[in-house]
Motif scaffolding. Structure first.
Motif, PDB file in Angstrom:
ATOM      1  N   GLY A  99      32.624  93.104  27.221  1.00  0.00           N
ATOM      2  CA  GLY A  99      31.659  93.687  26.509  1.00  0.00           C
ATOM      3  C   GLY A  99      31.263  92.480  25.211  1.00  0.00           C
ATOM      4  O   GLY A  99      31.568  91.853  24.730  1.00  0.00           O
ATOM      5  N   ASP A 100      30.315  93.682  24.626  1.00  0.00           N
ATOM      6  CA  ASP A 100      29.891  92.853  23.182  1.00  0.00           C
ATOM      7  C   ASP A 100      30.886  93.328  22.143  1.00  0.00           C
ATOM      8  O   ASP A 100      31.909  94.725  21.781  1.00  0.00           O
ATOM      9  CB  ASP A 100      28.266  93.482  22.629  1.00  0.00           C
ATOM     10  CG  ASP A 100      27.496  92.787  24.302  1.00  0.00           C
ATOM     11  OD1 ASP A 100      27.908  91.735  24.620  1.00  0.00           O
ATOM     12  OD2 ASP A 100      26.520  92.895  24.454  1.00  0.00           O
ATOM     13  N   ALA A 101      30.718  92.918  20.823  1.00  0.00           N
ATOM     14  CA  ALA A 101      31.478  93.357  19.948  1.00  0.00           C
ATOM     15  C   ALA A 101      30.641  94.382  18.609  1.00  0.00           C
ATOM     16  O   ALA A 101      29.888  93.195  18.470  1.00  0.00           O
ATOM     17  CB  ALA A 101      32.652  93.111  19.105  1.00  0.00           C
ATOM     18  N   ILE A 109      27.173  95.182   9.301  1.00  0.00           N
ATOM     19  CA  ILE A 109      27.444  95.206  10.513  1.00  0.00           C
ATOM     20  C   ILE A 109      26.958  94.293  11.237  1.00  0.00           C
ATOM     21  O   ILE A 109      25.751  94.182  10.897  1.00  0.00           O
ATOM     22  CB  ILE A 109      27.716  96.854  11.109  1.00  0.00           C
ATOM     23  CG1 ILE A 109      27.865  97.818  10.665  1.00  0.00           C
ATOM     24  CG2 ILE A 109      27.721  96.432  12.965  1.00  0.00           C
ATOM     25  CD1 ILE A 109      27.337  99.180  11.215  1.00  0.00           C
ATOM     26  N   VAL A 110      27.529  93.522  11.821  1.00  0.00           N
ATOM     27  CA  VAL A 110      27.048  91.539  12.355  1.00  0.00           C
ATOM     28  C   VAL A 110      26.877  92.122  14.130  1.00  0.00           C
ATOM     29  O   VAL A 110      28.872  91.952  14.685  1.00  0.00           O
ATOM     30  CB  VAL A 110      27.745  90.935  11.564  1.00  0.00           C
ATOM     31  CG1 VAL A 110      26.761  89.544  12.588  1.00  0.00           C
ATOM     32  CG2 VAL A 110      27.031  90.488  10.199  1.00  0.00           C
ATOM     33  N   PRO A 111      26.306  92.340  14.415  1.00  0.00           N
ATOM     34  CA  PRO A 111      26.448  92.170  16.574  1.00  0.00           C
ATOM     35  C   PRO A 111      26.959  90.975  16.847  1.00  0.00           C
ATOM     36  O   PRO A 111      26.132  90.225  16.700  1.00  0.00           O
ATOM     37  CB  PRO A 111      25.189  92.537  16.792  1.00  0.00           C
ATOM     38  CG  PRO A 111      24.277  92.329  15.949  1.00  0.00           C
ATOM     39  CD  PRO A 111      24.865  92.489  14.921  1.00  0.00           C
ATOM     40  N   LEU A 112      27.890  90.920  18.012  1.00  0.00           N
ATOM     41  CA  LEU A 112      27.852  89.842  18.931  1.00  0.00           C
ATOM     42  C   LEU A 112      28.128  89.699  19.819  1.00  0.00           C
ATOM     43  O   LEU A 112      28.625  91.046  20.561  1.00  0.00           O
ATOM     44  CB  LEU A 112      30.252  89.562  18.586  1.00  0.00           C
ATOM     45  CG  LEU A 112      30.296  89.384  16.984  1.00  0.00           C
ATOM     46  CD1 LEU A 112      31.972  88.874  16.783  1.00  0.00           C
ATOM     47  CD2 LEU A 112      29.332  88.332  16.519  1.00  0.00           C
ATOM     48  N   PRO A 524      20.154  90.440  26.733  1.00  0.00           N
ATOM     49  CA  PRO A 524      19.473  92.028  26.643  1.00  0.00           C
ATOM     50  C   PRO A 524      18.682  91.941  25.096  1.00  0.00           C
ATOM     51  O   PRO A 524      18.130  92.771  24.747  1.00  0.00           O
ATOM     52  CB  PRO A 524      19.775  92.718  27.620  1.00  0.00           C
ATOM     53  CG  PRO A 524      21.484  92.448  27.953  1.00  0.00           C
ATOM     54  CD  PRO A 524      21.784  90.792  27.345  1.00  0.00           C
ATOM     55  N   GLY A 525      19.838  92.536  24.244  1.00  0.00           N
ATOM     56  CA  GLY A 525      19.938  92.787  22.867  1.00  0.00           C
ATOM     57  C   GLY A 525      18.997  91.902  21.900  1.00  0.00           C
ATOM     58  O   GLY A 525      18.564  92.237  20.660  1.00  0.00           O
ATOM     59  N   ARG A 537      16.338  93.067  19.860  1.00  0.00           N
ATOM     60  CA  ARG A 537      15.084  94.151  20.316  1.00  0.00           C
ATOM     61  C   ARG A 537      15.037  95.221  19.664  1.00  0.00           C
ATOM     62  O   ARG A 537      16.108  95.818  19.588  1.00  0.00           O
ATOM     63  CB  ARG A 537      15.618  93.819  21.699  1.00  0.00           C
ATOM     64  CG  ARG A 537      14.846  95.289  23.142  1.00  0.00           C
ATOM     65  CD  ARG A 537      15.176  95.229  24.509  1.00  0.00           C
ATOM     66  NE  ARG A 537      16.135  94.189  25.403  1.00  0.00           N
ATOM     67  CZ  ARG A 537      14.790  93.843  25.764  1.00  0.00           C
ATOM     68  NH1 ARG A 537      13.517  94.319  26.325  1.00  0.00           N
ATOM     69  NH2 ARG A 537      15.277  92.431  27.129  1.00  0.00           N
ATOM     70  N   PRO A 538      13.448  95.252  20.090  1.00  0.00           N
ATOM     71  CA  PRO A 538      13.629  97.012  19.230  1.00  0.00           C
ATOM     72  C   PRO A 538      13.992  98.446  20.370  1.00  0.00           C
ATOM     73  O   PRO A 538      14.113  98.137  21.585  1.00  0.00           O
ATOM     74  CB  PRO A 538      11.912  97.140  19.188  1.00  0.00           C
ATOM     75  CG  PRO A 538      11.386  95.439  19.577  1.00  0.00           C
ATOM     76  CD  PRO A 538      12.583  94.548  20.071  1.00  0.00           C
ATOM     77  N   GLY A 539      15.290  99.073  19.147  1.00  0.00           N
ATOM     78  CA  GLY A 539      16.017  99.598  19.659  1.00  0.00           C
ATOM     79  C   GLY A 539      17.236  99.680  20.372  1.00  0.00           C
ATOM     80  O   GLY A 539      18.015 100.597  20.993  1.00  0.00           O
TER      81      GLY A 539
END
Length: 549
Positions: A99-101, A109-112, A524-525, A537-539
């Protein structure tokens, strides 16, 4: 408005894009003025509403027998175990899931956000690990957990499973399933992205915190981690019967796999369409003639009614000296038909389509692309293109932004690593631009070449790639092949051209509409209206079940 006043050239580009209906291009150009990089992806705990910031606990139970490979510094997000179990139960064909992290550090916080599985990309950059769920029986069939390389067990497991059972057994779940704290996630190169600073002088508003990208340099994991990745990739190539490939790791941690060539090397036909514009054509051809080191090549120039005496004299001289062949292509500008005509007359086993506003800056660019194009499962191959201002013009094509397509990482600095080092890696993409596109002649002919009837000027390259994909060939972007591209310098918009463009937009949506919903190589994020890996993406993140892709 003050920024636009300071940069009138950029303001004009934004206005022109908006008037042409290219709202994604306009948004990208606007974002570039503010210093386009990944800093806008940074979150705070409040931004994320606390989702996934607690650790899951308790044993794995239920009807599916699987284990989760992880590493020190990483924890599972709340609900991750249940998500893995539910997905394995619903999809018995999936043997491994990732998945993502979230990378939680002192400054935020940095999304991967990861793409769907791609073995070429994974060999170059460990963008998946270190948290991967694997069916226990499947892992035992490839040697078991004890046999995995301790330096990168998740990477080793995924490549072994894909080699044994095919790429489709690896699934990506586009939701946060793990957390790395205080720099715990070292899964990929490219963490510090200072090279993405804007070239227009507006860098003053940036701080050290803002220029951190969403990924880390593999070097932060130490020599042991780098050595493990090299060992694993070498073994993966040996399993495929390719022990003679050259494998090297760059200083940034990106691994390059150089595949062997047949002996002798095949002839490559370089096809260049033009109408006058000697100012563009001469440097283009000079770079193909003197600045490209491929041993066996021919040059075909598609001449679309050139009238300028200097251009005609230049073409005549090249033809007389046997340096190039001129293929007359009279009539209205029809990019697809011109290239098809030259391809039908080409002698090469490999075709290389090159725009007249493209210039090769590295002698080895063609070799890097041809090595990939000769692979049996590969169709079109594209390059990293940098514009005249030193910014990314093409880093692969993304389906969907704005309801159509866009170029990945457009307007980033030309030497930027890209999100998860994707600008430097060799990786699968949905499509590439025909401004520099390499493909085997046999594969090109098998799908009918460019579709001149539907896409005379626009979308013919993307359509070609999608038809090659449909025929079972993957499209690759080669980040190590770098050229410059003064985009559309030889094209002019007219009312007739605009009407033709609108017809081609309608035809493209009719033919490929379902694929425009979500590009598997683009998470899609990310904001679908920007297409540059620079804004969420907003939300995001959204609650609810997710399906593997």
């Amino acid at each position: 408005m003050a920024i636009l006043a300071r940069y009138p050239r950029d303001a004009l580009a934004i206005l022109t894009a908006r008037l042409a209906g290219k709202r994604v291009r306009a948004a990208q150009a606007g974002a570039a003025l503010l210093g386009l990089d990944h800093h806008a992806l940074r979150l705070t705990a409040d931004d994320h509403r606390g989702a996934g910031l607690r650790c899951a606990s308790g044993p794995v139970d239920g009807g599916v027998d699987f284990i989760v490979l992880t590493a020190p510094g990483h924890t599972l997000a709340v609900g991750a175990v249940e998500t893995f179990e539910r997905t394995f139960a619903a999809h018995p064909d999936r043997l491994a899931l990732y998945g993502d992290a979230l990378d939680v550090a002192g400054d935020g916080i940095v999304p991967l956000l990861r793409p769907a599985f791609d073995p070429d990309y994974l060999r170059a950059v460990d963008y998946i690990g270190p948290v991967v769920a694997v069916r226990r029986a499947a892992l035992e069939a490839v040697g078991g957990a004890a046999d995995l390389d301790p330096g990168a067990p998740a990477l080793d497991a995924v490549l072994r499973l894909a080699a044994r059972s095919g790429n489709a057994v690896i699934g990506h779940l586009p939701t946060v399933l793990s957390i790395g704290r205080d720099g715990g996630d070292r899964s990929a190169p490219g963490r510090t992205d200072r090279s993405a600073a804007p070239r227009n002088g507006f860098a003053g508003r940036r701080t050290d915190a803002m220029v951190r990208s969403a990924t880390r340099r593999a070097g932060e994991g130490g020599r042991e981690s780098r050595a493990a990745r090299l060992r694993i990739v070498c073994r993966d190539m040996e399993r495929a019967g390719l022990s003679t490939v050259g494998i090297a790791m760059a200083a940034d941690g990106v691994i390059t796999v150089e595949r062997p060539l047949p002996d002798p090397a095949p002839c490559v036909s370089l096809i260049v369409p033009t109408r006058d514009r000697l100012d563009l054509l001469r440097p283009c051809l000079d770079s193909l003639i003197r600045g490209t080191d491929w041993p066996d090549r021919e040059i075909l120039i598609c001449d679309n009614d050139s009238r300028d005496p200097e251009t005609l004299a230049y073409l005549g001289d090249l033809s007389a000296r046997g340096v190039a062949r001129v293929v007359p292509c009279p009539g209205p500008f029809d990019f697809a038909a011109m290239n098809n005509r030259a391809a039908a007359q080409a002698k090469g086993r490999v075709l290389a389509f090159v725009n007249n506003d493209v210039t090769a800056t590295d002698p080895g660019w063609l070799g890097r692309m041809v090595r990939e194009a000769l692979r049996p499962g590969i169709g079109a191959v594209g390059a990293r293109l940098v514009d005249g201002r030193g910014r990314i013009q093409h880093g692969g094509v993304i389906l969907g932004p704005g309801g159509l397509v866009t170029h990945a990482h457009r307007f980033f600095a030309g030497d930027a690593p890209g999100y998860l080092s994707s600008l430097r890696a060799t990786r699968a993409v949905a499509a590439v631009t025909a401004a520099c596109l390499v493909v085997e002649a046999e594969k090109f002919a098998a799908v009918g070449g460019f579709d001149a009837a539907a896409f005379a000027v626009d979308f013919n390259d993307v359509d070609l790639c999608l038809r090659l994909n449909q025929a079972g060939y993957r499209t690759l972007y080669v980040g190590g092949a770098v050229l410059t591209h003064d985009e559309a310098a030889s094209r002019r918009w007219t009312p007739a051209a605009r009407a033709r463009h609108e017809r081609e937009v309608a035809a493209f949506k009719k033919r490929w509409g379902p694929l425009l919903a979500q590009d598997p190589h683009y998470h899609p994020g990310f904001d679908p209206d920007l297409g540059t890996y620079a804004r969420l993406r907003p939300g995001w993140p959204e609650a609810g079940p997710v399906e593997p892709r």
